[in-house]
Motif scaffolding. Sequence first.
Motif, PDB file in Angstrom:
ATOM      1  N   GLY A 120     -12.323   4.777  10.663  1.00 27.10           N
ATOM      2  CA  GLY A 120     -11.244   5.739  10.852  1.00 27.10           C
ATOM      3  C   GLY A 120     -10.890   6.458   9.565  1.00 27.10           C
ATOM      4  O   GLY A 120     -11.460   6.190   8.502  1.00 27.10           O
ATOM      5  N   ALA A 121      -9.934   7.366   9.662  1.00 25.80           N
ATOM      6  CA  ALA A 121      -9.607   8.219   8.520  1.00 25.80           C
ATOM      7  C   ALA A 121      -8.862   7.450   7.428  1.00 25.80           C
ATOM      8  O   ALA A 121      -9.144   7.606   6.255  1.00 25.80           O
ATOM      9  N   GLY A 122      -7.933   6.609   7.800  1.00 26.46           N
ATOM     10  CA  GLY A 122      -7.168   5.856   6.800  1.00 26.46           C
ATOM     11  C   GLY A 122      -6.192   6.742   6.071  1.00 26.46           C
ATOM     12  O   GLY A 122      -6.580   7.731   5.461  1.00 26.46           O
ATOM     13  N   SER A 123      -4.918   6.421   6.157  1.00 25.73           N
ATOM     14  CA  SER A 123      -3.917   7.298   5.542  1.00 25.73           C
ATOM     15  C   SER A 123      -3.228   6.625   4.370  1.00 25.73           C
ATOM     16  O   SER A 123      -2.290   7.149   3.802  1.00 25.73           O
ATOM     17  N   ARG A 124      -3.707   5.431   4.024  1.00 21.67           N
ATOM     18  CA  ARG A 124      -3.024   4.714   2.939  1.00 21.67           C
ATOM     19  C   ARG A 124      -4.007   4.286   1.872  1.00 21.67           C
ATOM     20  O   ARG A 124      -5.216   4.329   2.073  1.00 21.67           O
ATOM     21  N   ARG A 125      -3.477   3.849   0.760  1.00 20.69           N
ATOM     22  CA  ARG A 125      -4.301   3.307  -0.315  1.00 20.69           C
ATOM     23  C   ARG A 125      -3.487   2.271  -1.075  1.00 20.69           C
ATOM     24  O   ARG A 125      -2.268   2.223  -0.957  1.00 20.69           O
ATOM     25  N   TRP A 126      -4.176   1.456  -1.845  1.00 16.81           N
ATOM     26  CA  TRP A 126      -3.426   0.457  -2.630  1.00 16.81           C
ATOM     27  C   TRP A 126      -2.650   1.142  -3.714  1.00 16.81           C
ATOM     28  O   TRP A 126      -3.122   2.094  -4.300  1.00 16.81           O
ATOM     29  N   ARG A 179      -9.155  -2.354   6.958  1.00 18.32           N
ATOM     30  CA  ARG A 179     -10.254  -1.483   7.387  1.00 18.32           C
ATOM     31  C   ARG A 179      -9.792  -0.265   8.176  1.00 18.32           C
ATOM     32  O   ARG A 179     -10.508   0.722   8.262  1.00 18.32           O
ATOM     33  N   PHE A 180      -8.619  -0.330   8.787  1.00 18.13           N
ATOM     34  CA  PHE A 180      -8.178   0.807   9.578  1.00 18.13           C
ATOM     35  C   PHE A 180      -7.145   1.679   8.875  1.00 18.13           C
ATOM     36  O   PHE A 180      -7.084   2.867   9.105  1.00 18.13           O
ATOM     37  N   PHE A 181      -6.337   1.078   8.015  1.00 19.22           N
ATOM     38  CA  PHE A 181      -5.250   1.856   7.435  1.00 19.22           C
ATOM     39  C   PHE A 181      -5.560   2.408   6.049  1.00 19.22           C
ATOM     40  O   PHE A 181      -4.949   3.354   5.608  1.00 19.22           O
ATOM     41  N   LEU A 182      -6.508   1.767   5.353  1.00 20.50           N
ATOM     42  CA  LEU A 182      -6.797   2.237   3.997  1.00 20.50           C
ATOM     43  C   LEU A 182      -7.877   3.309   4.019  1.00 20.50           C
ATOM     44  O   LEU A 182      -8.814   3.234   4.815  1.00 20.50           O
ATOM     45  N   SER A 205       0.851  -1.196   0.000  1.00 21.70           N
ATOM     46  CA  SER A 205       0.000   0.000   0.000  1.00 21.70           C
ATOM     47  C   SER A 205       0.889   1.250   0.000  1.00 21.70           C
ATOM     48  O   SER A 205       2.060   1.184   0.352  1.00 21.70           O
ATOM     49  N   ARG A 206       0.283   2.359  -0.426  1.00 24.24           N
ATOM     50  CA  ARG A 206       1.052   3.602  -0.489  1.00 24.24           C
ATOM     51  C   ARG A 206       0.398   4.657   0.380  1.00 24.24           C
ATOM     52  O   ARG A 206      -0.811   4.615   0.600  1.00 24.24           O
ATOM     53  N   LYS A 207       1.205   5.595   0.800  1.00 25.73           N
ATOM     54  CA  LYS A 207       0.640   6.697   1.568  1.00 25.73           C
ATOM     55  C   LYS A 207      -0.196   7.545   0.629  1.00 25.73           C
ATOM     56  O   LYS A 207       0.119   7.658  -0.554  1.00 25.73           O
ATOM     57  N   LEU A 208      -1.265   8.109   1.112  1.00 24.11           N
ATOM     58  CA  LEU A 208      -2.131   8.931   0.267  1.00 24.11           C
ATOM     59  C   LEU A 208      -1.342  10.061  -0.376  1.00 24.11           C
ATOM     60  O   LEU A 208      -0.430  10.609   0.235  1.00 24.11           O
ATOM     61  N   LEU A 233     -13.584  -7.230   4.131  1.00 21.73           N
ATOM     62  CA  LEU A 233     -12.176  -7.519   4.393  1.00 21.73           C
ATOM     63  C   LEU A 233     -11.259  -6.580   3.615  1.00 21.73           C
ATOM     64  O   LEU A 233     -10.044  -6.730   3.617  1.00 21.73           O
ATOM     65  N   GLY A 234     -11.871  -5.622   2.950  1.00 25.50           N
ATOM     66  CA  GLY A 234     -11.093  -4.563   2.289  1.00 25.50           C
ATOM     67  C   GLY A 234     -10.461  -4.941   0.966  1.00 25.50           C
ATOM     68  O   GLY A 234      -9.529  -4.287   0.510  1.00 25.50           O
ATOM     69  N   ILE A 235     -10.957  -5.984   0.316  1.00 15.50           N
ATOM     70  CA  ILE A 235     -10.387  -6.365  -0.985  1.00 15.50           C
ATOM     71  C   ILE A 235     -10.824  -5.345  -2.040  1.00 15.50           C
ATOM     72  O   ILE A 235     -11.992  -4.987  -2.107  1.00 15.50           O
ATOM     73  N   ASP A 236      -9.866  -4.902  -2.841  1.00 16.98           N
ATOM     74  CA  ASP A 236     -10.184  -3.934  -3.882  1.00 16.98           C
ATOM     75  C   ASP A 236     -10.660  -4.708  -5.124  1.00 16.98           C
ATOM     76  O   ASP A 236      -9.880  -5.014  -6.023  1.00 16.98           O
ATOM     77  N   ILE A 237     -11.951  -5.015  -5.138  1.00 16.09           N
ATOM     78  CA  ILE A 237     -12.495  -5.857  -6.214  1.00 16.09           C
ATOM     79  C   ILE A 237     -12.389  -5.169  -7.581  1.00 16.09           C
ATOM     80  O   ILE A 237     -11.941  -5.778  -8.543  1.00 16.09           O
TER      81      ILE A 237
END
Lengths: 228, 128
Positions: free
Chosen positions: A222-228, A212-215, A33-36, B101-105
């Motif tokens: 929560g706010a989530g500071s990361r994304r794929w 669920r918490f970091f993305l 994952s990457r930081k926003l 589960l947060g999967i990016d479908i």
Amino acid sequence: MYYDYIRGPIAWACFAVFIVGMLFQVIRFFTLSRKLGTPDNHLNPNILPPRTKPQFSMATLKSWWHLKGKVSIIGSHPVMLTVTTVFHLTIFILPLFLLAHHTLFDQLWGASFCPLVLSQFWTDLLCIVTFGCLGFFIARRLFLPRVRAITTLYDWAILIMVAAPFVTGFCAIHNLLDYETMIIIHLISVNLLMLTLPFTKFVHMIFFFLNRFFLRSEYNFGAGSRRW
Amino acid sequence: MSEPTATEPVNTGQIKQLLDQHKTKMKMALRVCAHCSLCAQSCFLFNTREQDPIYMPSHKFINSIGRLYKKKGNVDRQALEEISEIAWKRCVLCTRCYCPLGIDIPEMITLARTICRSQNVVNDFSAE
Ligand code: SF4
Ligand code: SF4
């Protein structure tokens, strides 16, 4: 003799694999994952409105229900959500706070570190609740077309693997079937579970929290500071 | 839009390369998916197609990118066409589906499209 082996060095080795495997998965999540704010792919969570601290009142709750709740999993699968939450809680509470396990820790280390120990009544109740939840999952896999459509042998294996320690533990406590056999299967299944947790579908136990918490996503906590 | 390419051989090496580029993430999504079907109702197509399981987001990514991954890219054109049917006709990439589960479908389905496109297998909207 081999009983001591399974609950001794082999159990420790499996526990070590579990910890290292989980750490590996956490590291993998953070490397994947990457930081926003980094370059985009097809989806841009940066365009989501900034998170504000939620205000709780009847009015905000009502508007949340109409805007999001109704179409989220709470609204569309309330029963499954309840059953799965209860199930995941009981499968953590039972092994951690079971009297028999604390007696074992006492024997191994001369002390048990947990102040809370379940009484026989609560142990039995939670076991029965766990079996009920497992029954519910089995019924879904058998009878609900949408679940059946994606069910494979692997899913059944996962269900058996998670059920085995609880069923054998319950049988051992109540002297149903042969005690020795039950305890041996219990120990083997627990070790197997620890060994496979980080590398099989069970890995969702850690990814649920990471995702669920970091993305940053509309439905995450929560706010989530990361994304794929 | 490319012409139908039913006779062209599939470049499995190229597919493998594309799969490899996204391997870890794909593997993780496929592994984390608990086959619970909780994502079903988040897809409008599932709801509007009489809740047919083939429109369920997980069913779509398991049978598109999941199939490619399982076969390690060794698929023929017929398989790619079936996958493209899923990736285009059963999903519009609206990104409204959610997985607890947060999967990016949608990303997984995008990958399936990318791989199909690399082999000139694309949905021909004019043929609708
Ligand atoms: S994608 Fe998510 S919600 Fe859908 S079946 Fe897999 S784990 Fe369940
Ligand atoms: S992205 Fe595809 S699977 Fe997800 S909700 Fe939209 S149409 Fe359905």
